[in-house]
Design a protein around this motif. Structure first.
Motif, mmCIF file in Angstrom:
data_model
loop_
_atom_site.group_PDB
_atom_site.id
_atom_site.type_symbol
_atom_site.label_atom_id
_atom_site.label_comp_id
_atom_site.label_asym_id
_atom_site.label_seq_id
_atom_site.Cartn_x
_atom_site.Cartn_y
_atom_site.Cartn_z
ATOM 1 N N GLU A 4 0.847 -1.181 0.000
ATOM 2 C CA GLU A 4 0.000 0.000 0.000
ATOM 3 C C GLU A 4 0.887 1.237 0.000
ATOM 4 O O GLU A 4 2.022 1.205 0.460
ATOM 5 C CB GLU A 4 -0.905 0.002 1.222
ATOM 6 N N ASN A 5 0.356 2.309 -0.532
ATOM 7 C CA ASN A 5 1.098 3.561 -0.635
ATOM 8 C C ASN A 5 0.490 4.612 0.290
ATOM 9 O O ASN A 5 -0.620 4.448 0.776
ATOM 10 C CB ASN A 5 1.051 4.073 -2.074
ATOM 11 N N PHE A 6 1.239 5.700 0.476
ATOM 12 C CA PHE A 6 0.709 6.834 1.228
ATOM 13 C C PHE A 6 1.300 8.113 0.647
ATOM 14 O O PHE A 6 2.247 8.079 -0.135
ATOM 15 C CB PHE A 6 0.976 6.708 2.730
ATOM 16 N N VAL A 7 0.706 9.225 1.020
ATOM 17 C CA VAL A 7 1.095 10.525 0.475
ATOM 18 C C VAL A 7 1.793 11.349 1.554
ATOM 19 O O VAL A 7 1.346 11.382 2.703
ATOM 20 C CB VAL A 7 -0.139 11.284 -0.072
ATOM 21 N N ILE A 27 5.184 13.478 6.929
ATOM 22 C CA ILE A 27 4.407 12.244 6.926
ATOM 23 C C ILE A 27 3.217 12.402 7.873
ATOM 24 O O ILE A 27 3.362 12.935 8.973
ATOM 25 C CB ILE A 27 5.277 11.061 7.424
ATOM 26 N N GLY A 28 2.055 11.935 7.464
ATOM 27 C CA GLY A 28 0.885 11.961 8.350
ATOM 28 C C GLY A 28 1.067 11.014 9.536
ATOM 29 O O GLY A 28 1.804 10.029 9.451
ATOM 30 N N ILE A 29 0.393 11.307 10.631
ATOM 31 C CA ILE A 29 0.522 10.502 11.849
ATOM 32 C C ILE A 29 0.149 9.043 11.595
ATOM 33 O O ILE A 29 0.897 8.129 11.954
ATOM 34 C CB ILE A 29 -0.343 11.080 12.993
ATOM 35 N N SER A 101 5.919 4.680 -1.707
ATOM 36 C CA SER A 101 5.594 3.276 -1.932
ATOM 37 C C SER A 101 6.572 2.425 -1.132
ATOM 38 O O SER A 101 7.766 2.395 -1.461
ATOM 39 C CB SER A 101 5.699 2.936 -3.417
ATOM 40 N N PRO A 102 6.114 1.764 -0.074
ATOM 41 C CA PRO A 102 7.002 0.895 0.688
ATOM 42 C C PRO A 102 7.484 -0.260 -0.196
ATOM 43 O O PRO A 102 6.679 -0.903 -0.873
ATOM 44 C CB PRO A 102 6.128 0.375 1.824
#
Length: 115
Positions: A4-7, A27-29, A101-102
């Motif tokens: 999974e990815n994050f912004v 980075i968001g919490i 992207s991990p």
């Protein structure tokens, strides 16, 4: 590790310089808590650009990364990448966003998100 990815959002300390100092990625919490481990001293970012990615190792063992307000991965090399690729400086209030992207533990691919 999950695919999974994050912004994350570009960040500066209010006094960024042409050397790249004063820049980072916020980075968001929830994303920090899900994708990062407190036992890690550093993470490696593969920052996308034309040709081969720029590889940057960043300290994530700072208290400020784990508090509720800061959460930035900070480094002059991140700043140089932002500047060299036209992401910085940005108009006030409109920092660019990046997809993380991990890949595996402590390794993330980072690419720019389009408008």
């Amino acid at each position: 590790m999950t695919r999974e990815n994050f912004v994350a959002t570009a960040w500066n300390n209010g006094n960024p310089g042409p050397s790249g100092a004063g820049y980072g990625l916020k980075i968001g919490i929830a994303d920090r808590d899900r994708f990062f481990d407190r036992s890690w001293q550093t993470v490696t970012l593969r920052l996308a650009e034309q040709g081969l990615p720029r590889i940057v190792m960043v300290n994530c063992a700072k208290a400020s990364f784990w508090n509720s307000t800061c959460r930035e991965l900070i480094g002059k090399e991140i700043g140089r990448w932002l500047i060299d690729n036209g992401f910085a400086p940005w108009p006030k209030g409109t920092p660019p966003k990046f997809l993380f992207s991990p890949v595996e533990a402590r390794l993330f691919d980072v690419t720019a998100l389009g408008d």
